[in-house]
Enzyme design. Sequence first.
Site, PDB file in Angstrom:
ATOM      1  N   ASP A  66      52.634  56.693  10.499  1.00 18.42           N
ATOM      2  CA  ASP A  66      51.721  57.840  10.619  1.00 18.42           C
ATOM      3  C   ASP A  66      51.938  58.746   9.398  1.00 18.42           C
ATOM      4  OD1 ASP A  66      54.173  58.712  13.028  1.00 18.42           O
ATOM      5  OD2 ASP A  66      54.450  59.256  11.002  1.00 18.42           O
ATOM      6  N   ASP A  97      52.077  62.531   7.916  1.00 17.24           N
ATOM      7  CA  ASP A  97      52.181  63.927   8.232  1.00 17.24           C
ATOM      8  C   ASP A  97      52.041  64.783   6.815  1.00 17.24           C
ATOM      9  OD1 ASP A  97      53.023  63.555  10.732  1.00 17.24           O
ATOM     10  OD2 ASP A  97      55.075  63.266  10.233  1.00 17.24           O
ATOM     11  N   ASP A 139      65.398  67.207   8.578  1.00 13.37           N
ATOM     12  CA  ASP A 139      66.622  66.523   8.991  1.00 13.37           C
ATOM     13  C   ASP A 139      67.507  66.057   7.820  1.00 13.37           C
ATOM     14  OD1 ASP A 139      64.652  64.637   9.034  1.00 13.37           O
ATOM     15  OD2 ASP A 139      64.869  64.089  10.970  1.00 13.37           O
TER      16      ASP A 139
HETATM   17  P1  ATP Z   1      59.355  57.565  11.744  1.00 12.72           P
HETATM   18  O1  ATP Z   1      57.839  58.001  11.567  1.00 12.72           O
HETATM   19  O2  ATP Z   1      59.499  56.188  10.962  1.00 12.72           O
HETATM   20  O3  ATP Z   1      59.485  57.423  13.046  1.00 12.72           O
HETATM   21  P2  ATP Z   1      59.776  60.096  10.711  1.00 12.72           P
HETATM   22  O4  ATP Z   1      60.991  60.519   9.655  1.00 12.72           O
HETATM   23  O5  ATP Z   1      58.579  60.221   9.913  1.00 12.72           O
HETATM   24  O6  ATP Z   1      60.057  58.610  10.848  1.00 12.72           O
HETATM   25  P3  ATP Z   1      58.673  61.670  12.446  1.00 12.72           P
HETATM   26  O7  ATP Z   1      59.025  61.848  13.852  1.00 12.72           O
HETATM   27  O8  ATP Z   1      57.395  61.313  12.041  1.00 12.72           O
HETATM   28  O9  ATP Z   1      59.572  60.921  11.944  1.00 12.72           O
HETATM   29  O10 ATP Z   1      58.874  63.138  11.578  1.00 12.72           O
HETATM   30  C1  ATP Z   1      58.192  63.412  10.282  1.00 12.72           C
HETATM   31  C2  ATP Z   1      59.197  64.393   9.601  1.00 12.72           C
HETATM   32  O11 ATP Z   1      59.560  65.468  10.094  1.00 12.72           O
HETATM   33  C3  ATP Z   1      60.455  63.702   9.513  1.00 12.72           C
HETATM   34  O12 ATP Z   1      60.565  62.710   7.884  1.00 12.72           O
HETATM   35  C4  ATP Z   1      61.255  64.888   8.877  1.00 12.72           C
HETATM   36  O13 ATP Z   1      61.096  65.562   7.649  1.00 12.72           O
HETATM   37  C5  ATP Z   1      60.722  65.823  10.065  1.00 12.72           C
HETATM   38  N1  ATP Z   1      61.547  65.943  11.144  1.00 12.72           N
HETATM   39  C6  ATP Z   1      61.050  65.146  12.507  1.00 12.72           C
HETATM   40  N2  ATP Z   1      62.049  65.459  13.363  1.00 12.72           N
HETATM   41  C7  ATP Z   1      62.794  66.368  12.696  1.00 12.72           C
HETATM   42  C8  ATP Z   1      64.196  66.923  13.378  1.00 12.72           C
HETATM   43  N3  ATP Z   1      64.174  66.735  14.683  1.00 12.72           N
HETATM   44  N4  ATP Z   1      64.468  67.915  12.747  1.00 12.72           N
HETATM   45  C9  ATP Z   1      64.362  68.308  11.281  1.00 12.72           C
HETATM   46  N5  ATP Z   1      63.345  67.708  10.911  1.00 12.72           N
HETATM   47  C10 ATP Z   1      62.467  66.522  11.638  1.00 12.72           C
HETATM   48 MG    MG Z   2      56.574  59.684  10.832  1.00  7.14          MG
END
Ligand code: ATP
Ligand code: MG
Length: 444
Positions: free
Chosen positions: A62, A64, A139
């Site tokens: 995905d 963002d 995070d």
């Molecule tokens: P993946 O998509 O592989 O699961 P991701 O890091 O992209 O990992 P997402 O849930 O898509 O996870 O979140 C996108 C971004 O939003 C993260 O990379 C981080 O920067 C931020 N983020 C997500 N969840 C949190 C959280 N609980 N606290 C702080 N920042 C967060």
């Molecule tokens: Mg993601």
Amino acid sequence: MNPKASPGHALSIIPREQHTISRKNISKAALRVLYRLNEAGYDAYLVGGAVRDLLLGGHPKDFDVATNATPDEVKKLFRNCRLIGRRFRLAHVVYGNEIIEVATFRGTSDEEGDRHVVDGRIVRDNVWGSIEEDALRRDFRVNAMYYDISDFSVRDYVGGMQDLHNRVLHLIGDPATRYREDPVRMLRAARLAAKLNFRIDPKAAAPFAELGPLLSGVAPARLFDESLKLFLTGHGLKSFQMLEGCGLLKFMFPATARAIRRGDRALCMLIEQGLENTDARISEGKSVTPAFLFAVLLWGEVRDLAHTWMSHGKDGNDAWSRAAAHVVSEQCQRVAIPRRFTIAMEEIWALQPRFEQIQRKKVFRLLAHPRFRAAFDFLLLRGAESQAMEELGRWWAHAQQLPHETLAAALPAQHVGGDVDTGVPAPARKRRRRRKPAGKSGAS
Ligand code: ATP
Ligand code: MG
């Protein structure tokens, strides 16, 4: 969190020619959103996991986007846009079946605007801020890098590049404070370490034992979503081992952790094999269902409880169905498994004793059961429990290969509890010997 309390990294801007992110690996939809925002005069960045995974050479699932446009401003720019979330207001821009999540830079002030903190936990976060502040409330450092669509550079505010290089996860800011703000970050640490094959910085792992219980305050629906990301995205076995190693499994799956703590080696093998098969199915592009996965994780507790109740004189069917209902209800207080999956789990478990009934009508009825395939895959995993189970699995595998008439002729009209001639040895019943299952099965 005060930006001045940041780890003290200076902004580093990595120009296009010094990093590996290429626009051809970014989805068309994400590029359209980035360009449109930029043309309208807003800042527009790809951010988070997509930037991290692209820099690691992976294919993000995905994309963002972060911007200084407010959600209402984003909505005005895109017809295919809807605003979602109260706790964390976001814009979703929809192209076919792809959704691009567009988030406005978050600020860090605890006092102003629409941000609510209860006992250190952020329950609402809708204060807009600068990109620097936005980086600090993410995070992990590796998740706080921004790909700038205006010049294709990568902006690194907190040392994420260095962590990528060293394959380590550092939490931004004080770990205990950040986990109190959102306990799910502990699970994200374990999940990302498993997915990326990274270490968790010891300072980020240190609070797990003390703060793990805070996970019981997280909405069970959110933990369900997180459990799918942990176990059904291709690295389930590693996630499981990481959660267990970090001491976090017991806060999410207490029954599984209890069953493992009883030292049941065969059960551990069954769970590991189930997760390994699921990972293999995902890498082959086959379908997987959460029901099979949760049936595997909770099996040990259901089986042991049913046996205990039977030893206290309860009727077999009753003991099994009550044990299943009890374990599911306890689990759903932590992780909200939707009803359609719990029904399927209970069916997979309920069909297990029926595999032992080798009698013509019953065998054909079981073969025709809509849940047969998943229950049979589950039976194959149970080969880890005993040699008798392994043989039973082989018998059913063979029975499915036979033409209807051959199988019918080989089966007794009444249950005889022994030699059925299907060309494979009849399933043994009493001998117990534990060993690793040879066959491959998986979630179907
Ligand atoms: P993946 O998509 O592989 O699961 P991701 O890091 O992209 O990992 P997402 O849930 O898509 O996870 O979140 C996108 C971004 O939003 C993260 O990379 C981080 O920067 C931020 N983020 C997500 N969840 C949190 C959280 N609980 N606290 C702080 N920042 C967060
Ligand atoms: Mg993601």
